[in-house]
Motif scaffolding. Structure first.
Motif, short mmCIF file in Angstrom:
data_model
loop_
_atom_site.label_atom_id
_atom_site.label_comp_id
_atom_site.label_asym_id
_atom_site.label_seq_id
_atom_site.Cartn_x
_atom_site.Cartn_y
_atom_site.Cartn_z
N ASP B 119 0.81 -1.21 0.00
CA ASP B 119 0.00 0.00 0.00
C ASP B 119 0.85 1.27 0.00
OD1 ASP B 119 -2.70 -0.03 -0.07
OD2 ASP B 119 -2.96 0.66 2.00
N VAL B 120 1.86 1.25 0.87
CA VAL B 120 2.72 2.43 1.01
C VAL B 120 3.55 2.64 -0.25
CG1 VAL B 120 4.57 3.45 2.39
CG2 VAL B 120 2.78 2.11 3.50
N ALA B 122 2.64 1.64 -3.26
CA ALA B 122 1.69 2.11 -4.27
C ALA B 122 1.43 3.60 -4.09
CB ALA B 122 0.38 1.33 -4.19
N ALA B 123 1.30 4.02 -2.84
CA ALA B 123 1.05 5.44 -2.58
C ALA B 123 2.20 6.29 -3.12
CB ALA B 123 0.88 5.68 -1.08
N ALA B 124 3.43 5.81 -2.92
CA ALA B 124 4.59 6.56 -3.42
C ALA B 124 4.60 6.60 -4.95
CB ALA B 124 5.88 5.94 -2.89
N VAL B 125 4.26 5.47 -5.57
CA VAL B 125 4.19 5.45 -7.03
C VAL B 125 3.13 6.45 -7.50
CG1 VAL B 125 3.64 4.06 -9.06
CG2 VAL B 125 4.94 3.05 -7.19
N ALA B 126 1.99 6.44 -6.81
CA ALA B 126 0.91 7.34 -7.18
C ALA B 126 1.31 8.80 -7.04
CB ALA B 126 -0.33 7.05 -6.33
N MET B 127 2.24 9.05 -6.13
CA MET B 127 2.71 10.43 -5.94
C MET B 127 3.79 10.80 -6.94
SD MET B 127 2.72 11.10 -1.85
CE MET B 127 2.88 9.47 -1.19
N GLY B 128 4.12 9.87 -7.81
CA GLY B 128 5.09 10.18 -8.85
C GLY B 128 6.53 9.95 -8.43
N ALA B 129 6.75 9.10 -7.41
CA ALA B 129 8.11 8.81 -6.99
C ALA B 129 8.82 7.95 -8.03
CB ALA B 129 8.10 8.08 -5.64
N SER B 130 10.11 8.19 -8.22
CA SER B 130 10.89 7.36 -9.13
C SER B 130 11.32 6.10 -8.38
CB SER B 130 12.12 8.12 -9.61
OG SER B 130 13.00 8.34 -8.53
N GLN B 133 13.83 6.91 -5.75
CA GLN B 133 13.23 7.55 -4.58
C GLN B 133 12.47 6.54 -3.74
OE1 GLN B 133 11.07 10.50 -6.88
NE2 GLN B 133 12.33 12.16 -6.06
N VAL B 138 11.37 5.11 0.73
CA VAL B 138 10.27 4.29 1.23
C VAL B 138 10.77 2.94 1.72
CG1 VAL B 138 8.04 3.24 0.72
CG2 VAL B 138 8.64 5.44 -0.30
#
Ligand SMILES: Nc1ncnc2c1ncn2[C@@H]1O[C@H](COP(=O)(O)OP(=O)(O)OP(=O)(O)O)[C@@H](O)[C@H]1O
Ligand SMILES: [Mg+2]
Lengths: 325, 218
Positions: B119-120, B122-130, B133, B138
């Motif tokens: 979940d966490v 996925a949240a980072a991916v959704a925020m546009g993290a590379s 990053q 994370v």
């Protein structure tokens, strides 16, 4: 603002193939709150994950804020995602960071300078009512507070679109109400466009302007709520105003009367009663203020089988009348 | 044996052990993190799925881990010589210690990182993290308590193995115990060495536990 066209997503495993999202079309206008409801496994989450390409659709296009995400990849897709906020059912906060650190996270990703970050964090925490908990860790917060952090984090980089997957499902009714109120305020004050997934009709009732019902990967109905309420046989209308089964007395006809907009506040039934000299019985239902409109749905029993007169009259006054039995 | 002699011997052993274990720990931490992260990233459904890489990496890790340390010690002698120019002494012992410990720590790294909820991520991916990053901000960050706990276990294991390295003239406390305590029946030296090793382990474990406690927020 969000344009989903012919999106399809299939999951294949060795044993079986699941078409989670099956040719869905969806448009969410700027400043609109759109709710998708459906049973567990209907494909709601998959659809939402397609909206920011957490899942890449097998077919179809997704356009958010004028950018066709399905045409992008790599860096350009990440840049586009920076402008889409997302709120999660289980909050998905970083447990190793404080509240302030979590809100800072998306800003670090985009390289917002530290002083600016600080100011924005304070502003956002104030906005979601957590101004005094900046240094707390997620484990020290209640569910509602965690979701407020989730919302603050989603808003940090000033997105114009917010995606929400069951943001209130893990919360108790009071906390749910306060989170929904926050979302509604954000929608009004910032003009935030919201696409949300829920299995609670109450959520649709209290904040959605439009909604869709999803079943086995498809939308079975979709539209603005006042319009859906006027649609005969609408599943959503039934869901929003559930009517308990009530038996008609001997010789009675049972009618379901749905009114929305101004009609909800008119003494319609009294008029029918007077005009046709009928003793109406109300079997169930209610009138409520929804986000989109004021609406009501009543189940009434009319004596006699000859009901064309009252039926036509009610319809002429803009009510949707369905004969239940 | 007189106390000053014993003290000098112990001090020498402590320095050698600290050097062997210290350097091996640093190298193991780097290598284990690298391989552990790669194992997670290349797994099916990971951020950088690559079946063949994952399979080969997993196999190498398993093979190395299933070799008894003494056999590994001997088996890589040519490699050790090529790398450090000698096969005896503390510096030479660092090579097998590190090679033995990296796969061990890599698995612990892998397990800790897997504990980070999808979940966490996925949240980072959704925020546009590379990907970079996500790994740094994370995965490694969220897994920190687990990573430190894993490193603590690894250091303790390295202490044990370093004693074994004494068998091939690796030096250090283990060597001391064997040369004096076992071969010359100097029970005093043996007991003193064991006590020092116990203190070492206690120290490492306490420091590790403390750091884990400071880093955990749940
Ligand atoms: N990663 C996946 N791999 C395989 N199948 C999946 C995956 N994700 C979802 N599915 C399947 O796709 C279908 C839709 O799942 P989805 O999570 O979108 O449903 P949902 O409407 O969100 O349900 P819920 O209300 O329980 O969250 C289900 O049959 C599910 O088993
Ligand atoms: Mg879901």
């Amino acid at each position: 603002m969000i344009e989903i066209n012919g999106v399809r997503k299939t999951y294949r495993s060795r044993r079986r193939t699941v078409v989670a999202v099956d040719d869905v079309n969806l448009t969410v206008g700027e400043g609109e709150i759109f709710g998708v409801v459906g049973r567990s496994g209907a494909g709601k989450s998959t659809l939402l994950r397609c909206a920011n390409l957490l899942e890449r659709p097998d077919a179809g296009t997704v356009t958010v804020d004028g950018v066709e995400l399905t045409a992008l990849g790599g860096r350009r897709l990440r840049d586009a995602r920076h402008r889409i906020g997302m709120v999660h059912q289980h909050f998905a906060l970083l447990s190793s960071r404080t509240v302030a650190g979590n809100v800072a996270f998306p800003m670090e990703l985009t390289g917002v300078p530290r002083p600016e970050r600080r100011a924005r964090i304070a502003e956002l925490l104030e906005l979601v009512g957590l101004g005094d908990r900046a240094d707390a860790y997620p484990a020290q917060l209640s569910g509602g507070q965690k979701q407020r952090v989730g919302i603050a984090r989603a808003l940090a980089v000033r997105p114009r679109v917010l995606l929400s997957d069951e943001a209130t499902s893990a919360l108790d009714p009071d906390t749910t109400a306060s989170i929904l109120e926050l979302l509604r305020d954000l929608n009004k004050e910032l003009g935030l466009t919201i696409l949300l997934i829920t299995h609670e009709m109450g959520v649709v009732k209290s904040i959605c302007h439009s909604a869709a019902v999803m079943r086995e990967g498809r939308f079975t109905e979709s539209g603005e709520i006042p319009e859906l309420l006027r649609r005969p046989g609408s599943e959503l209308a039934r869901g929003l105003f559930p009517l308990s089964a009530a038996d008609a007395g001997p010789g009675e006809t049972v009618l379901d009367v749905t009114v929305s907009g101004g009609g909800a506040d008119e003494p319609l039934l009294a008029e029918v009663s007077r005009r046709f000299d009928l003793d109406l019985r109300i079997l169930g239902g209610g009138v409520e203020t929804l986000a989109a409109t004021r609406a009501g749905r009543l189940r009434i029993a009319v004596p006699g089988a000859e009901i064309t007169g009252p039926l036509d009259y009610l319809r002429s006054r803009g009510a949707l009348v369905e004969v239940a039995s | 044996m007189s106390w000053p002699d014993l003290r000098d011997l112990l001090w020498e052993g402590i320095k050698e052990t600290a050097w062997m274990v210290g350097v091996s720990t640093v190298l193991t931490a780097i290598g284990g993190l690298l391989i552990g992260v790669l194992l997670v990233l290349t797994a099916r459904g990971g951020l950088l799925p690559a079946r063949p890489v994952h399979a080969v990496l997993g196999l190498v890790v398993n093979v190395t881990r299933s070799l008894p340390f003494v056999i590994l010690l001997v088996a890589i002698i040519p490699f050790t010589r090529a790398l450090v120019g000698t096969t005896i002494g503390t510096t030479a012992a660092i090579v097998p210690l590190t090679i033995g410990a990296i796969p061990f720590f890599a698995r612990l790294v892998e397990t800790s990182i897997r504990e980070v909820t999808p979940d966490v991520v996925a949240a980072a991916v959704a925020m546009g993290a590379s990907r970079r990053q996500i790994v740094a901000k994370v995965l490694l960050r969220e897994a920190r308590p687990g990573l430190i706990a894993g490193l603590t276990i690894t250091v303790v294991a390295l202490l044990g193995y370093s004693a074994l390295a004494g068998v091939v003239g690796g030096g250090g406390l283990g060597d001391l115990a064997i040369r004096y305590g076992y071969q010359r029946f100097e029970t005093g030296v043996m007991v003193a060495t064991v006590i020092v090793l116990i203190v070492f382990v206690q120290l490492v474990q306490s420091v590790g536990d403390l750091i884990v406690r400071l880093l955990s927020h749940d």
